[in-house]
Design an enzyme around this catalytic site. Structure first.
Site, PDB file in Angstrom:
ATOM      1  CG  HIS A  63      40.197  41.395  46.483  1.00  0.00           C
ATOM      2  ND1 HIS A  63      41.066  42.173  47.165  1.00  0.00           N
ATOM      3  CD2 HIS A  63      40.364  41.681  45.187  1.00  0.00           C
ATOM      4  CE1 HIS A  63      41.740  42.911  46.316  1.00  0.00           C
ATOM      5  NE2 HIS A  63      41.329  42.627  45.117  1.00  0.00           N
ATOM      6  CG  LEU A 103      41.449  37.915  43.455  1.00  0.00           C
ATOM      7  CD1 LEU A 103      41.427  37.800  44.965  1.00  0.00           C
ATOM      8  CD2 LEU A 103      40.337  37.059  42.862  1.00  0.00           C
ATOM      9  CB  CYS A 104      38.145  42.907  40.311  1.00  0.00           C
ATOM     10  SG  CYS A 104      37.827  42.324  38.634  1.00  0.00           S
ATOM     11  N   PRO A 105      40.492  44.903  41.611  1.00  0.00           N
ATOM     12  CG  PRO A 105      41.173  47.123  42.004  1.00  0.00           C
ATOM     13  CD  PRO A 105      40.892  45.813  42.703  1.00  0.00           C
TER      14      PRO A 105
END
Ligand code: SF4
Lengths: 347, 76
Positions: free
Chosen positions: A45, B12-14
């Protein structure tokens, strides 16, 4: 023909779970990985948000580990269910708002569900006795096994020989003698084993696998709960706690101010959910108002945002105030002076 | 041929990978999934997830701050 036994490995992205999985693979066991997404995971993030971090490799460590091991990896989204764990941890919190022991029990419980659904035989984790003072102790190991319901189907390859034999060992699915007896806080045995397997460039998380071990993050979360009068959050809330400066001038609202361009771009995506402020007469940050500021509060917030703009020493700074519906108006304010910003405002 | 889009913008990942994973689970081998993401991390993570889980990345491209990954579901 000999049965092919199958294990689900909890893969955090750190070295220990990577080693545990590899040790078991070496014994001819088929392994697949599980990674639990609570919303607080450290992965990705802030890198994705902050511009200065954008050039750093943005790999997801759990995926990287799975690829090194050659195993499939399944992400398990536990954002909603995890709230119960975090709000009322039966075994309490660690140094900050990290409910590590309850969290471990919960994840092993979810892994147990998964192996039943997918016809796997047992569960492995990278836990090591004494590695973490609160959640990885000799007396907590049986607690995780018992309270998760996994019982003797939970094997910790890195410290198995310090624990009573589990079913995979007793039944000869794995050779107990080829497992390990690591204990204590030292990382040396893990590093030696990593060398033996030829693992390099692995992640070494300092405090733990999630933001809840971070004191400042926990303070912000505690403030969020207090301001809402109850322990509650949505995924967006906990993402926003990772971004920008958070200042609370009053109980009704706080101001989230971007620290650099990447954060500003990220906060822009929230302008339909929060009233936002942007300096127009001078270059400056983007800010969101979380809560109900009222007219006086909005002016105070504007003076605060002006303080963090290039116009901090100007007599007046103009800002655009944007409502959630997109309507805008302009406000002209005098930037706050440093002594007018009490320390207690900073979260 | 089934072709579906996964909108993972602003995630946002994941999370983009999780969205793709959950969609792929519902689909038959050979189906095409187009994931639209804004987190550049997805350009690494989705292909990595495909490699380890046996799916094929057909195309990745970036335009106007959006990153698009097109993949073909492999046999599961
Ligand atoms: S650090 Fe976070 S994810 Fe790891 S066990 Fe503790 S609470 Fe769970």
């Amino acid at each position: 023909m000999k049965k092919q036994y199958k294990a689900a490995a909890l893969i955090s992205g750190g070295l220990d779970s990577m080693l545990a999985a590899r040790v078991i693979q070496d014994q001819g066991i088929y392994v697949e990985g599980l990674n639990f997404f609570t919303g607080f995971c450290v992965e990705g993030h802030t890198h994705a948000i902050r511009k200065k971090d954008r050039n750093k490799p943005k790999r997801n460590n759990a995926l990287w580990v799975a690829e090194q091991l050659g195993v499939k990896l399944h992400f398990v989204d536990v954002v909603e269910e995890y709230k119960d764990i975090l709000f009322n941890p039966k075994h309490g919190y660690g140094a900050n708002l990290n409910p590590c022991l309850d969290c471990k029990i919960f994840m092993v419980e979810k892994a147990l569900e998964w192996i039943k659904e997918n016809d796997f035989d047992f569960i492995i984790t990278g836990e090591v006795i004494g590695q973490r003072p609160k959640s990885q102790r000799k007396d907590t190991m049986p607690v995780v096994a018992r309270e998760s319901g996994a019982g003797d189907l939970l094997l910790r390859p890195l410290c198995a020989r310090n624990l009573p034999p589990t079913r995979p060992e007793l039944e000869g699915w794995v050779d107990r003698q080829a497992l390990f007896d690591f204990s204590g806080r030292t990382r040396k045995p893990q590093m030696a084993l990593a060398r033996r397997f030829g693992f390099e460039d692995y992640a070494q998380p300092a405090g733990g696998c999630c933001f809840l071990t971070d004191a400042q993050y926990s303070d912000k979360l505690a403030d969020l709960w207090q301001s809402r009068g109850q322990k509650q959050y949505e995924l967006d809330d906990i993402m926003l706690l990772k971004v920008g400066r958070h200042l609370r001038p009053g109980p009704e609202f706080k101001v989230i101010i971007s620290r650099e361009e990447g954060e500003g771009n990220f906060l822009q995506g929230y302008r339909d959910r929060f009233v936002s402020l942007k300096t127009t007469s001078h270059a400056g940050p983007l800010a969101l108002i979380d809560g109900e500021a009222g007219e006086a509060g909005l002016e105070l917030a504007a003076r605060l945002v002006a303080r963090y703009s290039q116009g901090r020493d100007a007599e007046r700074v103009e800002l655009e105030i944007r409502e959630k519906d997109g309507s805008t108006r302009t406000l002209s304010v005098a930037p706050l002076q440093p002594h007018e910003i009490p320390k207690e405002w900073r979260l | 041929m089934t072709r579906v889009t996964v909108d993972a913008r602003r995630l946002l990942c994941p999370m983009p990978v999780i969205r793709v994973q959950n969609k792929v689970r519902e689909l038959e081998p050979g189906a095409i999934v187009e994931a639209i993401c804004t987190d550049p991390g997805a350009l690494n993570d989705i292909p990595a997830w495909c490699r380890i889980n046996g799916h094929k990345v057909l195309e990745t491209r970036s335009e106007d701050g959006e990153h698009i990954i097109v993949l073909e579901v492999g046999s599961k």
